[in-house]
Design an enzyme around this catalytic site. Structure first.
Site: not given
Length: 477
Positions: A77-78, A233
């Site tokens: 992520m991110h 995830d």
């Protein structure tokens, strides 16, 4: 047949399952991380595509993909993938564990609108502060940004030609109104961004596009293939593990450490540094306590000692109370509960008799104590699982799971052999998008064993946790 593609930090995994969710095969291709400066963490997005293509092509050769009907995506992520107007990558992707934007994150977080609409602290690893950092340090590149994609959504662009994301991953950008499940123009404006720079949004189990004909021919696919929205995830792992109802939870011992609890309501509590995100399942949310170093901490020790991690943990012998050695696993800062990008790890209590086994125990117990901090934060936020399913590579260590059970004073459940991780969850989302099935297909795995807290050791772990917590101010200073 249904394919799950999980874009991790250390590799891309492709997993193939059939219509009744039996795993047919899987393939993994490695990735490397570049660290050009202290606190930086980057990857080349084109390397993700190359690795994913190799993994899927290997499955096509070994098992055949002629009957493929759906693909789901999950991923780290991110990360910020910045594209120009022609969808060309402008710079290496800035990853989730990159802390260069800590000052920008703090400035954004000081704006009350951020926590009010996103329901979360603006952590340095989130996507929004990365773009503010680019505006300040790479203004020429920032001026050319036409679109920002999250890592797995860059794979989607390759697969389908579509700019699309989904709710769980978008929750970690600091641009999503998590309660309304939509981009927020106010949050975007706070970091100098616009809605037209964002991908479209779908639910994780909805269709986001169709597989491009060129890839279908390359992989030997004979019919149309639906590509699902997918998930970040941890939300994908929850789909794979059947964690889709309120009160269910798991502990994931991967590169990072995660305590995950599903909720049927949006319950933001940013003051706890707990992540309150959309789930990949429509109408569901989840709480996450996230620590940046879990299995990565023992791999760090393995590198320092020149001993494989499996050997380090195998040499520990029977479970015992924490020793005088204490380890704080803040090697690259910490999220929950401290939101501290500057803190670093340390060993304390080392003596002349501290050997390799003692230091290994300290690292494993240190991660367990940090997870106990995460559980406390989750309970403050209104989530409190009664037991935790153990997932991830670290779950292979019986010693570590017993340490976690004792430190958290909570039963740890070990599933029977099988793959219930993010790639499997992504494949399930591909099945859901293709057939219209709901979360009823997200069954939980059979439990091989339950590790209960040891009444003889819990008091010693409680005392060790107190010593662990007392060390944070010293590490911070």
């Amino acid at each position: 047949m249904y394919l799950g593609i999980d874009l991790g930090t250390s590799g891309v995994k492709a997993l193939l399952m059939d219509e009744v969710q039996r795993i047919v095969g899987s393939a993994t291709e490695s990735l490397t991380v570049q660290r050009p400066a202290s606190g930086w963490s980057e990857q080349d997005p084109d390397a993700w595509i190359a690795a994913a293509d190799r993994a899927v092509s290997r499955i096509a050769r070994e098992h055949g993909l002629s009957r493929l009907r759906g693909i789901g995506l999950s991923g780290q992520m991110h990360g910020a993938v910045t594209l120009d107007a022609d969808d060309r990558v402008l710079r290496p992707a800035i990853l989730w564990n990159d802390t260069r934007a800590h000052a920008e994150a703090a400035a954004l977080d000081a704006d009350p609108v951020m926590r009010r609409l996103s329901g979360n602290i603006v952590f340095p690893g989130f996507t929004a502060p990365k773009l503010v950092w680019m505006a300040e340090h790479e203004p020429d590149l920032h001026a050319r940004v036409a679109r920002v994609l999250l890592p797995k959504d860059f794979l989607r662009l390759w697969l389908t030609g579509e700019h699309v994301s989904e709710m769980s991953d978008a929750s970690g950008t600091a641009w999503l109104d998590v309660a309304r499940r939509d981009w927020s123009d106010d949050l975007l404006a706070a970091s100098g961004m616009r809605r037209d720079q964002m991908p479209a949004l779908v639910e994780g189990s909805e269709r986001s596009g169709m597989l491009r004909d060129a890839l279908a021919r390359e992989w030997g696919v004979e019919g149309p293939v639906t590509v699902a929205g997918g998930a970040g995830d941890n939300a994908a792992t929850a789909i794979g593990a059947g964690t889709v109802s309120g009160g269910q939870g798991f502990v994931s011992l991967g590169t990072s450490g995660v305590l995950f609890a599903a909720t049927d309501r949006f319950l933001p509590a940013p003051e706890t540094a707990v992540h309150a995100f959309c789930h990949a399942a429509p109408g569901m949310w989840h709480h996450m306590g996230v620590m940046l170093q879990a299995a990565a901490a023992i791999e760090w020790l393995a590198g320092i000692t020149g001993t494989p991690a499996a050997t380090l943990t195998a040499d520990l012998g029977p479970q015992s109370a924490p020793g005088p050695e204490i380890f704080l696993p803040y090697l690259s800062g910490e999220r929950t509960p401290h939101n501290d990008a500057q803190v670093r790890g340390l060993f304390a209590g080392l003596g002349a008799g501290s050997d390799r086994a003692a230091m290994t125990r300290a690292v494993l117990d240190g991660v367990a104590f940090a997870l106990a901090d995460n559980l406390h934060a989750l309970r403050q936020a209104g989530a409190g699982p009664d037991a935790l399913l153990a997932l991830g590579g670290g779950a292979r260590s019986d010693y570590w799971l017993r340490s976690i059970a004792n430190a958290l004073d909570l039963p740890v459940l070990l599933p029977e052999g099988g793959d219930f991780g993010a790639a499997f969850g992504a494949a399930r989302l591909g099945l859901m998008a293709d057939t219209g099935a709901g979360t009823e297909i997200c069954t939980t795995p059979a439990i091989a064993s339950e590790i209960a807290p040891d009444p003889a050791l819990v008091p010693a772990y409680s005392e060790g946790l107190a010593r662990f917590r007392a060390l944070y101010p010293a590490a911070r200073s």
